[in-house]
Design a protein around this motif. Structure first.
Motif, PDB file in Angstrom:
ATOM      1  N   ALA A 174       0.825  -1.207   0.000  1.00 29.25           N
ATOM      2  CA  ALA A 174       0.000   0.000   0.000  1.00 29.25           C
ATOM      3  C   ALA A 174       0.860   1.258   0.000  1.00 29.25           C
ATOM      4  N   ALA A 175       1.971   1.229   0.771  1.00 29.64           N
ATOM      5  CA  ALA A 175       2.861   2.389   0.801  1.00 29.64           C
ATOM      6  C   ALA A 175       3.510   2.622  -0.559  1.00 29.64           C
ATOM      7  N   ALA A 176       3.925   1.510  -1.199  1.00 30.74           N
ATOM      8  CA  ALA A 176       4.538   1.645  -2.526  1.00 30.74           C
ATOM      9  C   ALA A 176       3.541   2.184  -3.538  1.00 30.74           C
ATOM     10  N   THR A 177       2.279   1.718  -3.432  1.00 35.32           N
ATOM     11  CA  THR A 177       1.244   2.198  -4.357  1.00 35.32           C
ATOM     12  C   THR A 177       0.979   3.689  -4.151  1.00 35.32           C
ATOM     13  N   ALA A 178       0.907   4.094  -2.871  1.00 30.13           N
ATOM     14  CA  ALA A 178       0.688   5.516  -2.588  1.00 30.13           C
ATOM     15  C   ALA A 178       1.838   6.371  -3.095  1.00 30.13           C
ATOM     16  N   ARG A 216       1.623   9.316  -5.851  1.00 27.13           N
ATOM     17  CA  ARG A 216       2.119  10.667  -5.583  1.00 27.13           C
ATOM     18  C   ARG A 216       3.083  11.112  -6.676  1.00 27.13           C
ATOM     19  N   ARG A 217       3.976  10.214  -7.077  1.00 28.60           N
ATOM     20  CA  ARG A 217       4.917  10.563  -8.146  1.00 28.60           C
ATOM     21  C   ARG A 217       4.193  10.797  -9.465  1.00 28.60           C
ATOM     22  N   GLN A 218       3.151   9.990  -9.711  1.00 35.52           N
ATOM     23  CA  GLN A 218       2.391  10.181 -10.944  1.00 35.52           C
ATOM     24  C   GLN A 218       1.705  11.537 -10.966  1.00 35.52           C
ATOM     25  N   GLU A 219       1.141  11.951  -9.809  1.00 32.50           N
ATOM     26  CA  GLU A 219       0.511  13.262  -9.733  1.00 32.50           C
ATOM     27  C   GLU A 219       1.525  14.378  -9.952  1.00 32.50           C
ATOM     28  N   GLU A 220       2.720  14.203  -9.377  1.00 26.63           N
ATOM     29  CA  GLU A 220       3.759  15.215  -9.564  1.00 26.63           C
ATOM     30  C   GLU A 220       4.178  15.303 -11.026  1.00 26.63           C
ATOM     31  N   LEU A 221       4.306  14.140 -11.683  1.00 22.47           N
ATOM     32  CA  LEU A 221       4.654  14.142 -13.103  1.00 22.47           C
ATOM     33  C   LEU A 221       3.552  14.791 -13.934  1.00 22.47           C
ATOM     34  N   ASN A 222       2.303  14.541 -13.550  1.00 25.80           N
ATOM     35  CA  ASN A 222       1.192  15.164 -14.287  1.00 25.80           C
ATOM     36  C   ASN A 222       1.214  16.678 -14.141  1.00 25.80           C
ATOM     37  N   ARG A 223       1.524  17.170 -12.934  1.00 24.43           N
ATOM     38  CA  ARG A 223       1.609  18.615 -12.739  1.00 24.43           C
ATOM     39  C   ARG A 223       2.735  19.211 -13.573  1.00 24.43           C
ATOM     40  N   LYS A 224       3.877  18.532 -13.588  1.00 26.49           N
ATOM     41  CA  LYS A 224       4.990  19.036 -14.395  1.00 26.49           C
ATOM     42  C   LYS A 224       4.645  19.014 -15.877  1.00 26.49           C
ATOM     43  N   ALA A 225       3.935  17.961 -16.297  1.00 22.33           N
ATOM     44  CA  ALA A 225       3.545  17.895 -17.704  1.00 22.33           C
ATOM     45  C   ALA A 225       2.580  19.023 -18.056  1.00 22.33           C
ATOM     46  N   GLU A 226       1.640  19.332 -17.159  1.00 26.77           N
ATOM     47  CA  GLU A 226       0.727  20.448 -17.402  1.00 26.77           C
ATOM     48  C   GLU A 226       1.465  21.773 -17.468  1.00 26.77           C
ATOM     49  N   GLU A 227       2.459  21.928 -16.591  1.00 25.36           N
ATOM     50  CA  GLU A 227       3.237  23.163 -16.619  1.00 25.36           C
ATOM     51  C   GLU A 227       4.004  23.290 -17.931  1.00 25.36           C
ATOM     52  N   LEU A 228       4.610  22.186 -18.388  1.00 25.02           N
ATOM     53  CA  LEU A 228       5.332  22.216 -19.661  1.00 25.02           C
ATOM     54  C   LEU A 228       4.387  22.518 -20.823  1.00 25.02           C
ATOM     55  N   ASP A 229       3.176  21.962 -20.743  1.00 33.25           N
ATOM     56  CA  ASP A 229       2.193  22.251 -21.804  1.00 33.25           C
ATOM     57  C   ASP A 229       1.830  23.728 -21.833  1.00 33.25           C
TER      58      ASP A 229
END
Length: 287
Positions: A33-37, A41-54
């Motif tokens: 569960a900790a690894a999944t969380a 979290r990393r996926q959300e951070e990558l999505n935010r960075k991708a939105e910023e780059l867009d």
């Protein structure tokens, strides 16, 4: 004849197969569960960075399509029917790198708080003037401070800070540090509240309390608390931005180079320099 002896093999106890024990299954579930969380979290951070780059890519594409012209100003956010139009373009999420967005946002909110506090300071001085006619000079000065400091503080220290983080400009960093240091001194003077200076600080509030103006004194004390908080927050943020500035590798030499490049790239300055040089040459060849 000897008796026949029957040899019976000893009985062998059959062991029933035991079920495998599942040791540590609860710990395994927790770690999973900790690894999944962590992955989420990393996926959300990558999505935010991708939105910023867009967003940045769209800004660059729009600038390229418009031939590199300046973006449409959007600050202050005024209604369309207002005859006065916005004077600046501001978008912290697009212009400022992600690691500095929080710092720039805090400074923007600090400017808003300081402007609102100056407005409350004006109202407090007006209240004092209504109950005590001797507070006229302080009331007049409070009008000057709210009219002068609100736009000048935005233009003179917030915009240089915004430009410094937007383009990593040493010159704008130095400009911000010099002006904001003076601004911090003014914040401290506002919090002290010398009578007659137009600041509803602690001295002015306690003076009003001694004169029996309890309601006015309470209002001025609230303003004094806001002025004190603004002064303390200004000192903290100045120290924080200075530590960030030292990590960026900026220097006074880079600031000088940026200033010289900016001056000589200005067409008006080049034209004036050319005219001066031409006039000097003509005077030199005159008999």
């Amino acid at each position: 004849m000897p008796a026949a002896t029957s040899t019976v093999p000893p009985a062998v106890m059959k062991q029933s197969p035991t079920e495998p024990k599942n040791y540590g299954s609860y710990g395994t579930q927790e770690s999973t569960a900790a690894a999944t969380a962590d992955l989420l979290r990393r996926q959300e951070e990558l999505n935010r960075k991708a939105e910023e780059l867009d967003r940045r890519e769209r800004e660059l594409q729009n600038a390229a399509l418009t031939g590199g012209t300046m973006r449409q100003n959007n600050w202050p956010p005024l209604p369309s029917f207002c005859p006065v139009k916005p004077c600046f373009y501001q978008d912290i999420g697009v212009d400022i790198p992600q690691e500095f967005q929080k710092t720039v946002s805090i400074m923007y909110y600090l400017w808003l708080v300081s402007a609102g506090t100056l407005l409350l300071n004006f109202l407090a001085c007006l209240t004092l003037f209504c109950v005590d006619g001797s507070g006229g000079p302080g009331f007049g000065m409070s009008i000057l401070w709210v009219i002068l400091f609100t736009p000048c503080s935005f233009v003179c220290w917030y915009r240089p800070l915004y430009k410094a983080f937007r383009s990593d400009s040493s010159f704008n960093f130095f400009l911000f540090f010099f002006i904001y240091f003076v601004q911090d001194i003014v914040y401290v003077l506002e919090a002290v509240g010398i009578p007659g200076w137009g600041f509803s600080g602690w001295v002015s509030a306690l003076t009003a309390l001694k004169q029996g103006n309890t309601g006015t004194s309470v209002f001025m004390m609230i303003v004094a608390v806001l002025l004190t908080a603004t002064a303390v927050m200004g000192i903290v943020m100045l120290k924080r931005i200075h530590s960030i500035y030292r990590r960026t590798g900026a220097s006074f030499q880079k600031a000088q180079e940026e200033f010289a490049a900016g001056v000589f790239s200005n067409s008006a300055v080049r034209t004036a320099a050319t005219n001066v040089a031409a006039g000097a040459a003509q005077n030199a060849f005159k008999p």
